[in-house]
Design a protein around this motif. Structure first.
Motif, PDB file in Angstrom:
ATOM      1  N   LEU A  90       0.828  -1.213   0.000  1.00 28.56           N
ATOM      2  CA  LEU A  90       0.000   0.000   0.000  1.00 28.56           C
ATOM      3  C   LEU A  90       0.859   1.259   0.000  1.00 28.56           C
ATOM      4  CD1 LEU A  90      -2.866  -0.931   2.501  1.00 28.56           C
ATOM      5  CD2 LEU A  90      -3.076  -0.508   0.034  1.00 28.56           C
ATOM      6  N   LEU A  91       1.925   1.245   0.781  1.00 28.59           N
ATOM      7  CA  LEU A  91       2.833   2.399   0.805  1.00 28.59           C
ATOM      8  C   LEU A  91       3.494   2.604  -0.554  1.00 28.59           C
ATOM      9  CD1 LEU A  91       4.492   1.957   4.284  1.00 28.59           C
ATOM     10  CD2 LEU A  91       3.189   3.940   3.526  1.00 28.59           C
ATOM     11  N   LEU A  92       3.929   1.510  -1.161  1.00 28.60           N
ATOM     12  CA  LEU A  92       4.569   1.618  -2.469  1.00 28.60           C
ATOM     13  C   LEU A  92       3.585   2.166  -3.496  1.00 28.60           C
ATOM     14  CD1 LEU A  92       7.075   1.143  -4.195  1.00 28.60           C
ATOM     15  CD2 LEU A  92       6.297  -1.206  -4.555  1.00 28.60           C
ATOM     16  N   TRP A  93       2.367   1.626  -3.513  1.00 25.71           N
ATOM     17  CA  TRP A  93       1.383   2.078  -4.496  1.00 25.71           C
ATOM     18  C   TRP A  93       0.969   3.534  -4.255  1.00 25.71           C
ATOM     19  CZ3 TRP A  93      -3.575   3.954  -4.701  1.00 25.71           C
ATOM     20  CH2 TRP A  93      -4.124   4.042  -5.972  1.00 25.71           C
ATOM     21  N   THR A  94       0.695   3.890  -3.000  1.00 22.37           N
ATOM     22  CA  THR A  94       0.297   5.283  -2.742  1.00 22.37           C
ATOM     23  C   THR A  94       1.452   6.231  -3.023  1.00 22.37           C
ATOM     24  OG1 THR A  94       0.767   5.035  -0.354  1.00 22.37           O
ATOM     25  CG2 THR A  94      -1.528   4.741  -1.073  1.00 22.37           C
ATOM     26  N   ASP A 128     -12.979  14.162  -6.093  1.00 25.18           N
ATOM     27  CA  ASP A 128     -12.344  15.418  -5.717  1.00 25.18           C
ATOM     28  C   ASP A 128     -11.271  15.268  -4.647  1.00 25.18           C
ATOM     29  OD1 ASP A 128     -13.906  16.835  -7.499  1.00 25.18           O
ATOM     30  OD2 ASP A 128     -15.487  17.217  -6.017  1.00 25.18           O
ATOM     31  N   SER A 129     -11.316  14.212  -3.892  1.00 25.33           N
ATOM     32  CA  SER A 129     -10.402  14.088  -2.755  1.00 25.33           C
ATOM     33  C   SER A 129      -9.364  12.978  -2.944  1.00 25.33           C
ATOM     34  CB  SER A 129     -11.204  13.856  -1.477  1.00 25.33           C
ATOM     35  OG  SER A 129     -12.047  12.733  -1.625  1.00 25.33           O
ATOM     36  N   LYS A 130      -8.884  12.807  -4.168  1.00 21.63           N
ATOM     37  CA  LYS A 130      -7.901  11.758  -4.451  1.00 21.63           C
ATOM     38  C   LYS A 130      -6.657  11.907  -3.577  1.00 21.63           C
ATOM     39  CE  LYS A 130      -8.193  12.389  -9.067  1.00 21.63           C
ATOM     40  NZ  LYS A 130      -9.374  12.549  -9.823  1.00 21.63           N
ATOM     41  N   GLY A 131      -6.154  13.113  -3.487  1.00 28.00           N
ATOM     42  CA  GLY A 131      -4.955  13.359  -2.688  1.00 28.00           C
ATOM     43  C   GLY A 131      -5.152  13.018  -1.225  1.00 28.00           C
ATOM     44  N   MET A 132      -6.319  13.334  -0.705  1.00 33.68           N
ATOM     45  CA  MET A 132      -6.607  13.031   0.697  1.00 33.68           C
ATOM     46  C   MET A 132      -6.689  11.520   0.925  1.00 33.68           C
ATOM     47  SD  MET A 132      -6.413  15.839   2.177  1.00 33.68           S
ATOM     48  CE  MET A 132      -6.940  15.340   3.801  1.00 33.68           C
ATOM     49  N   TRP A 133      -7.279  10.810  -0.020  1.00 30.21           N
ATOM     50  CA  TRP A 133      -7.332   9.348   0.086  1.00 30.21           C
ATOM     51  C   TRP A 133      -5.920   8.765   0.106  1.00 30.21           C
ATOM     52  CZ3 TRP A 133     -10.907   6.038   1.488  1.00 30.21           C
ATOM     53  CH2 TRP A 133     -12.240   6.413   1.416  1.00 30.21           C
ATOM     54  N   LEU A 134      -5.086   9.246  -0.805  1.00 29.56           N
ATOM     55  CA  LEU A 134      -3.708   8.752  -0.862  1.00 29.56           C
ATOM     56  C   LEU A 134      -2.963   9.032   0.434  1.00 29.56           C
ATOM     57  CD1 LEU A 134      -2.651   9.742  -4.491  1.00 29.56           C
ATOM     58  CD2 LEU A 134      -3.178   7.449  -3.618  1.00 29.56           C
ATOM     59  N   LEU A 135      -3.054  10.269   0.908  1.00 23.06           N
ATOM     60  CA  LEU A 135      -2.370  10.624   2.156  1.00 23.06           C
ATOM     61  C   LEU A 135      -2.904   9.821   3.342  1.00 23.06           C
ATOM     62  CD1 LEU A 135      -2.039  14.494   1.803  1.00 23.06           C
ATOM     63  CD2 LEU A 135      -0.195  12.801   1.743  1.00 23.06           C
ATOM     64  N   GLY A 136      -4.209   9.612   3.383  1.00 21.68           N
ATOM     65  CA  GLY A 136      -4.810   8.847   4.468  1.00 21.68           C
ATOM     66  C   GLY A 136      -4.336   7.402   4.486  1.00 21.68           C
ATOM     67  N   ILE A 137      -4.381   6.755   3.331  1.00 23.04           N
ATOM     68  CA  ILE A 137      -3.931   5.359   3.247  1.00 23.04           C
ATOM     69  C   ILE A 137      -2.444   5.268   3.568  1.00 23.04           C
ATOM     70  CG2 ILE A 137      -3.560   3.420   1.664  1.00 23.04           C
ATOM     71  CD1 ILE A 137      -6.170   4.366   0.225  1.00 23.04           C
ATOM     72  N   HIS A 138      -1.683   6.218   3.048  1.00 18.49           N
ATOM     73  CA  HIS A 138      -0.231   6.244   3.288  1.00 18.49           C
ATOM     74  C   HIS A 138       0.056   6.404   4.786  1.00 18.49           C
ATOM     75  CE1 HIS A 138       3.573   6.429   1.094  1.00 18.49           C
ATOM     76  NE2 HIS A 138       4.006   7.276   2.018  1.00 18.49           N
ATOM     77  N   ALA A 139      -0.607   7.352   5.424  1.00 18.75           N
ATOM     78  CA  ALA A 139      -0.379   7.614   6.849  1.00 18.75           C
ATOM     79  C   ALA A 139      -0.798   6.422   7.704  1.00 18.75           C
ATOM     80  CB  ALA A 139      -1.138   8.870   7.280  1.00 18.75           C
ATOM     81  N   VAL A 140      -1.953   5.850   7.429  1.00 23.23           N
ATOM     82  CA  VAL A 140      -2.423   4.695   8.201  1.00 23.23           C
ATOM     83  C   VAL A 140      -1.462   3.512   8.041  1.00 23.23           C
ATOM     84  CG1 VAL A 140      -4.260   2.943   8.348  1.00 23.23           C
ATOM     85  CG2 VAL A 140      -4.844   5.388   8.267  1.00 23.23           C
ATOM     86  N   ALA A 168      12.393  -2.831   1.472  1.00 25.45           N
ATOM     87  CA  ALA A 168      11.131  -3.282   2.081  1.00 25.45           C
ATOM     88  C   ALA A 168      10.170  -3.923   1.075  1.00 25.45           C
ATOM     89  CB  ALA A 168      10.466  -2.125   2.824  1.00 25.45           C
ATOM     90  N   PRO A 169       9.882  -3.278  -0.046  1.00 20.80           N
ATOM     91  CA  PRO A 169       8.951  -3.933  -0.986  1.00 20.80           C
ATOM     92  C   PRO A 169       9.489  -5.255  -1.534  1.00 20.80           C
ATOM     93  CG  PRO A 169       9.145  -1.598  -1.481  1.00 20.80           C
ATOM     94  CD  PRO A 169      10.215  -1.910  -0.474  1.00 20.80           C
ATOM     95  N   PHE A 170      10.800  -5.316  -1.769  1.00 22.17           N
ATOM     96  CA  PHE A 170      11.392  -6.548  -2.289  1.00 22.17           C
ATOM     97  C   PHE A 170      11.344  -7.641  -1.230  1.00 22.17           C
ATOM     98  CE2 PHE A 170      15.146  -8.409  -4.857  1.00 22.17           C
ATOM     99  CZ  PHE A 170      14.315  -8.812  -5.879  1.00 22.17           C
ATOM    100  N   PHE A 171      11.602  -7.277   0.026  1.00 24.05           N
ATOM    101  CA  PHE A 171      11.542  -8.247   1.110  1.00 24.05           C
ATOM    102  C   PHE A 171      10.131  -8.806   1.239  1.00 24.05           C
ATOM    103  CE2 PHE A 171      11.057  -9.608   5.510  1.00 24.05           C
ATOM    104  CZ  PHE A 171      12.152 -10.450   5.643  1.00 24.05           C
ATOM    105  N   VAL A 172       9.147  -7.942   1.206  1.00 24.59           N
ATOM    106  CA  VAL A 172       7.751  -8.400   1.297  1.00 24.59           C
ATOM    107  C   VAL A 172       7.419  -9.294   0.103  1.00 24.59           C
ATOM    108  CG1 VAL A 172       5.335  -7.644   1.239  1.00 24.59           C
ATOM    109  CG2 VAL A 172       6.975  -6.511   2.756  1.00 24.59           C
ATOM    110  N   PHE A 173       7.901  -8.916  -1.069  1.00 20.33           N
ATOM    111  CA  PHE A 173       7.707  -9.749  -2.252  1.00 20.33           C
ATOM    112  C   PHE A 173       8.305 -11.142  -2.015  1.00 20.33           C
ATOM    113  CE2 PHE A 173       9.673 -11.441  -6.112  1.00 20.33           C
ATOM    114  CZ  PHE A 173       8.535 -11.709  -6.850  1.00 20.33           C
ATOM    115  N   PHE A 174       9.517 -11.174  -1.451  1.00 15.24           N
ATOM    116  CA  PHE A 174      10.140 -12.462  -1.159  1.00 15.24           C
ATOM    117  C   PHE A 174       9.357 -13.247  -0.114  1.00 15.24           C
ATOM    118  CE2 PHE A 174      13.976 -11.186  -3.415  1.00 15.24           C
ATOM    119  CZ  PHE A 174      14.344 -12.397  -3.988  1.00 15.24           C
ATOM    120  N   GLU A 175       8.785 -12.566   0.855  1.00 12.23           N
ATOM    121  CA  GLU A 175       7.959 -13.270   1.849  1.00 12.23           C
ATOM    122  C   GLU A 175       6.809 -13.990   1.158  1.00 12.23           C
ATOM    123  OE1 GLU A 175       8.174 -13.830   5.225  1.00 12.23           O
ATOM    124  OE2 GLU A 175      10.184 -12.998   5.069  1.00 12.23           O
ATOM    125  N   TYR A 176       6.191 -13.343   0.179  1.00 14.41           N
ATOM    126  CA  TYR A 176       5.130 -13.995  -0.588  1.00 14.41           C
ATOM    127  C   TYR A 176       5.698 -15.182  -1.379  1.00 14.41           C
ATOM    128  CZ  TYR A 176       1.608 -10.389   0.335  1.00 14.41           C
ATOM    129  OH  TYR A 176       0.691  -9.566   0.929  1.00 14.41           O
TER     130      TYR A 176
END
Length: 187
Positions: free
Chosen positions: A41-45, A108-120, A150-158
């Motif tokens: 989620l962090l990588l995508w956002t 209208d609130s795309k940026g807010m959605w991205l920031l919210g998901i990123h922060a959470v 981090a993303p590569f490690f998570v990929f390897f975990e999968y």
């Protein structure tokens, strides 16, 4: 810029070293699960937040900072371990593609959605480290390394979960155990 590079502890290590570095900070099952959800989620956002930053135009195609950032990940992963790098190529390409599609949606609130998901996602990971791992995050030791690895490690975990790269998994797990024991003695 060069001063920044000197202040950031950054060295390209082998894949095993990278996985052991990251894995030594992620040995708790619950923390791993949190990261398995939050890191993608962090990588995508992060990709999506870079979409509005246009870098160049090639013909009718607009190159964004998101494309360039994704290219860095792809090249780095291909360098670290070509077989896995090739597997991540369509995954990362799909992520950057959908990140661009996200900006085409009528909201209208795309940026807010991205920031919210990123922060959470960041908050959940810090909770995972504090409550379950009992150890500070790897990014506090090496920000660049943690963000790239981090993303590569998570990929390897999968991959490891599905039985891929078994020999690498066994070698890495042994080295992670040794590293965790060493760090616990230092505390």
């Amino acid at each position: 810029f060069t001063t920044l590079l000197y202040t950031i502890k950054f060295e390209i290590m082998s894949l095993k070293d990278e996985l052991v570095f990251y894995g030594s900070y992620h040995s708790d099952t619950m923390n791993k699960l949190i990261h398995a959800v939050c890191v993608p989620l962090l990588l995508w956002t992060g990709m999506a937040m870079l979409v509005p930053l246009h870098v160049a135009t090639v013909g009718e195609y607009t190159v964004t900072a998101s494309h360039l950032g994704t290219l860095v990940y792809i090249v780095y992963y291909l360098y670290l371990y070509p077989p896995a790098g090739l597997i991540t190529l369509p995954i990362l390409s799909g992520m950057v593609y959908t990140a661009h599609l996200f900006w085409e949606q009528d909201c209208d609130s795309k940026g807010m959605w991205l920031l919210g998901i990123h922060a959470v996602s960041w908050i959940a990971q810090f909770i995972g480290h504090g409550m379950f791992e009992g150890r500070r995050p790897a990014l506090l030791e090496s920000l660049i390394q943690a963000l790239l690895t981090a993303p590569f490690f998570v990929f390897f975990e999968y991959c490891f979960f599905f039985g891929l790269f078994r020999e690498l998994h066994d070698q890495t797990q042994k080295a992670i155990y040794v590293e965790v024991q060493r760090k616990q003695k230092e505390q």
